[in-house]
Design an enzyme around this catalytic site. Structure first.
Site, PDB file in Angstrom:
ATOM      1  N   HIS A  72      30.301  16.725  -1.046  1.00 38.94           N
ATOM      2  CA  HIS A  72      28.979  17.065  -0.543  1.00 38.94           C
ATOM      3  C   HIS A  72      27.875  17.139  -1.489  1.00 38.94           C
ATOM      4  O   HIS A  72      28.018  17.961  -2.545  1.00 38.94           O
ATOM      5  CB  HIS A  72      29.292  18.349   0.380  1.00 38.94           C
ATOM      6  CG  HIS A  72      29.916  17.917   1.616  1.00 38.94           C
ATOM      7  ND1 HIS A  72      30.026  19.071   2.625  1.00 38.94           N
ATOM      8  CD2 HIS A  72      30.755  16.990   1.825  1.00 38.94           C
ATOM      9  CE1 HIS A  72      30.728  18.659   3.629  1.00 38.94           C
ATOM     10  NE2 HIS A  72      31.090  17.327   3.244  1.00 38.94           N
ATOM     11  N   TYR A 201      24.962  26.178   7.858  1.00 34.89           N
ATOM     12  CA  TYR A 201      24.896  27.831   7.902  1.00 34.89           C
ATOM     13  C   TYR A 201      23.984  28.180   9.045  1.00 34.89           C
ATOM     14  O   TYR A 201      22.609  27.768   8.770  1.00 34.89           O
ATOM     15  CB  TYR A 201      24.775  28.419   6.788  1.00 34.89           C
ATOM     16  CG  TYR A 201      25.735  28.240   5.709  1.00 34.89           C
ATOM     17  CD1 TYR A 201      26.847  29.251   5.330  1.00 34.89           C
ATOM     18  CD2 TYR A 201      26.139  26.893   4.959  1.00 34.89           C
ATOM     19  CE1 TYR A 201      27.607  29.132   4.540  1.00 34.89           C
ATOM     20  CE2 TYR A 201      26.852  26.779   4.103  1.00 34.89           C
ATOM     21  CZ  TYR A 201      27.725  27.714   3.722  1.00 34.89           C
ATOM     22  OH  TYR A 201      28.861  27.824   2.902  1.00 34.89           O
ATOM     23  N   PRO A 293      33.261  35.248   2.799  1.00 39.96           N
ATOM     24  CA  PRO A 293      33.423  33.907   2.618  1.00 39.96           C
ATOM     25  C   PRO A 293      31.861  33.084   2.793  1.00 39.96           C
ATOM     26  O   PRO A 293      31.741  31.955   2.550  1.00 39.96           O
ATOM     27  CB  PRO A 293      34.393  33.330   3.798  1.00 39.96           C
ATOM     28  CG  PRO A 293      34.079  34.384   4.939  1.00 39.96           C
ATOM     29  CD  PRO A 293      33.748  35.600   4.314  1.00 39.96           C
ATOM     30  N   LYS A 297      32.844  31.575  -2.241  1.00 34.46           N
ATOM     31  CA  LYS A 297      33.143  31.640  -3.836  1.00 34.46           C
ATOM     32  C   LYS A 297      34.617  32.526  -3.930  1.00 34.46           C
ATOM     33  O   LYS A 297      35.136  32.207  -5.075  1.00 34.46           O
ATOM     34  CB  LYS A 297      32.251  32.852  -4.328  1.00 34.46           C
ATOM     35  CG  LYS A 297      30.803  32.202  -4.211  1.00 34.46           C
ATOM     36  CD  LYS A 297      30.650  31.401  -5.239  1.00 34.46           C
ATOM     37  CE  LYS A 297      29.450  30.475  -5.267  1.00 34.46           C
ATOM     38  NZ  LYS A 297      29.476  28.939  -5.376  1.00 34.46           N
ATOM     39  N   TYR A 385      25.357  28.038  -5.449  1.00 35.93           N
ATOM     40  CA  TYR A 385      26.238  27.465  -4.660  1.00 35.93           C
ATOM     41  C   TYR A 385      27.232  26.547  -4.856  1.00 35.93           C
ATOM     42  O   TYR A 385      28.407  26.407  -4.748  1.00 35.93           O
ATOM     43  CB  TYR A 385      25.373  26.659  -3.210  1.00 35.93           C
ATOM     44  CG  TYR A 385      26.312  26.541  -2.154  1.00 35.93           C
ATOM     45  CD1 TYR A 385      26.505  27.254  -1.056  1.00 35.93           C
ATOM     46  CD2 TYR A 385      26.845  25.317  -2.292  1.00 35.93           C
ATOM     47  CE1 TYR A 385      27.334  27.059  -0.189  1.00 35.93           C
ATOM     48  CE2 TYR A 385      27.793  24.979  -0.719  1.00 35.93           C
ATOM     49  CZ  TYR A 385      27.904  25.710   0.080  1.00 35.93           C
ATOM     50  OH  TYR A 385      28.551  25.511   1.083  1.00 35.93           O
TER      51      TYR A 385
END
Length: 390
Positions: A72, A201, A293, A297, A385
């Site tokens: 991704h 998200y 979550p 991580k 990220y």
């Protein structure tokens, strides 16, 4: 029994450490109270940083990952009825994340373990750690009614939050930091194509939602829920309706529904134990820290712990240097706290808290707008990220 490193726990951290040690010619035994079927039945995270993938390469356990995983280059923040893409690849000079389920990673590592001569003992009862503050630590356990002992040079505690490793440390020798969150995540797995080719998200007045996947035919979805909710109160239809309410109109229309084959509610917490080394006992992964979550991580922190611990053990057996092991806790915790900060900030940003109110909602909206319209802010988000270096 005698070995060089006794590893407590056969989750991803224990298996990864064991495979790295085995390939380096360092004897190790893995001990776990759970069965293999139980370990492979747990549903966990699935977003891997490049550092984690490199460690799997180093362990010789990445062939299936490279054949089947989904790279991704970005993800989306959904708010105010629109999707806003964070271009990870552009913002981090070509870095990306890889979507590959933790269960699959564990399966690959277990297969590597079974294909080697390195022993693993499952369904061990009454595991106990002894004399880790001396130069001759050992572990005892019961199996099939027989008590056995493993003498070793070092013990790696990779047995999770509820394991024996951290509980074996005297209270006065350890300090813990914890933040619990007033909500949970209701998650489902379903054999349906994902709503998008990258993660979404969503921040919505009804609460957070996450659209994720394990493959192009298997989706993993979450919605923020009350800690008082019960799984049995959430039918599949109710879940799909709630998910769609929290997504932008275009994405909501694209959701493919279907029967879920796994459904659970997980509470969220941030937890860190300091230090991560006690004599010849070293904590790694969830035994030492838990993160919500939201930032993807948890598994990656376990991998970075393993990286630091493996380096220290490799150097010790190569030239008898304790330098890497002596510095393990400091190095690991530096990265742990940065990841804890990022996971906390993402959790605070994307969820609706009971006391958020109109002011708090406006602050979230302003922060989200800034993150998606400032390249500097987007870069900081992207760097965290994809994972800070280790």
């Amino acid at each position: 029994m005698r070995t060089q490193v006794a590893i407590i726990g056969s989750g991803p951290a224990g298996l990864l450490l064991g495979q790295l040690l085995t390939r380096a010619g360092i004897d190790n035994i893995i001990l776990d109270r759970a069965s293999k079927d139980y370990i492979l039945g747990r549903v966990r995270a699935g977003v891997l940083e490049e550092g984690t993938v490199r460690l799997l390469d180093q362990a010789g356990a990445s062939a299936r990952l490279h054949a089947e995983a989904l790279p991704h280059d970005g993800f989306s923040l959904a708010f105010d009825g629109r999707n806003h893409r964070i271009d990870l690849f552009d913002l981090t000079d070509g870095k990306r994340v890889t979507v590959y389920g933790q269960t699959e990673m564990t399966r690959d590592l277990l297969q590597q373990r079974e294909g080697s001569d390195a022993p693993a003992i499952h369904e061990a009862e009454n595991v106990a750690i002894h004399d880790f503050d001396s130069e001759k630590p050992f572990v005892t356990f019961e199996k099939d009614g027989t008590t056995s002992r493993i003498d070793c040079d070092f013990i790696a505690g990779c047995d999770g939050f509820h394991g024996v490793s951290r509980r074996s440390v005297p209270e006065k020798s350890i300090r813990t930091f914890e933040r619990t969150y007033p909500f949970g995540w209701l998650g489902v797995l379903a054999e349906v194509p994902p709503v998008a080719h990258e993660l979404i998200y969503a921040n919505h007045p009804r609460g957070f939602a996450l659209c994720s996947m394990r493959s192009m035919t298997r989706s993993r979805y979450y919605v923020q829920c009350s800690l008082d909710d019960k799984v049995e109160d959430w039918s599949d239809d109710r879940f799909w309706d709630e998910l769609r309410r929290r997504l932008p109109e275009e994405e909501a229309a694209a959701v493919t529904t279907g029967a879920s084959f796994e459904k659970s509610i997980a509470p969220l917490r941030s937890f860190v134990a300091e230090p991560m080394r006690f004599g010849r006992l070293f904590l790694a992964g969830d035994a030492a820290h838990i993160v919500p979550p939201t930032g993807a991580k948890g598994l990656n922190l376990a991998a970075s712990d393993v990286h630091y611990l493996f380096e220290g053990l490799r150097d010790y057996y190569a030239d008898k240097s304790m330098a890497g092991l002596d510095d393990y806790s400091r190095r690991a915790l530096l990265r742990v706290w940065k990841a804890v900060r990022f996971s906390w900030s993402m959790t605070m940003l994307m969820h609706r808290f009971p006391d958020t109110g109109e002011f708090g909602q406006k602050i979230q909206e302003a922060e989200l707008d800034y993150l998606t319209h400032s390249r500097a802010a987007s870069t900081a988000l992207a760097e965290n990220y994809v994972g800070l270096p280790f």
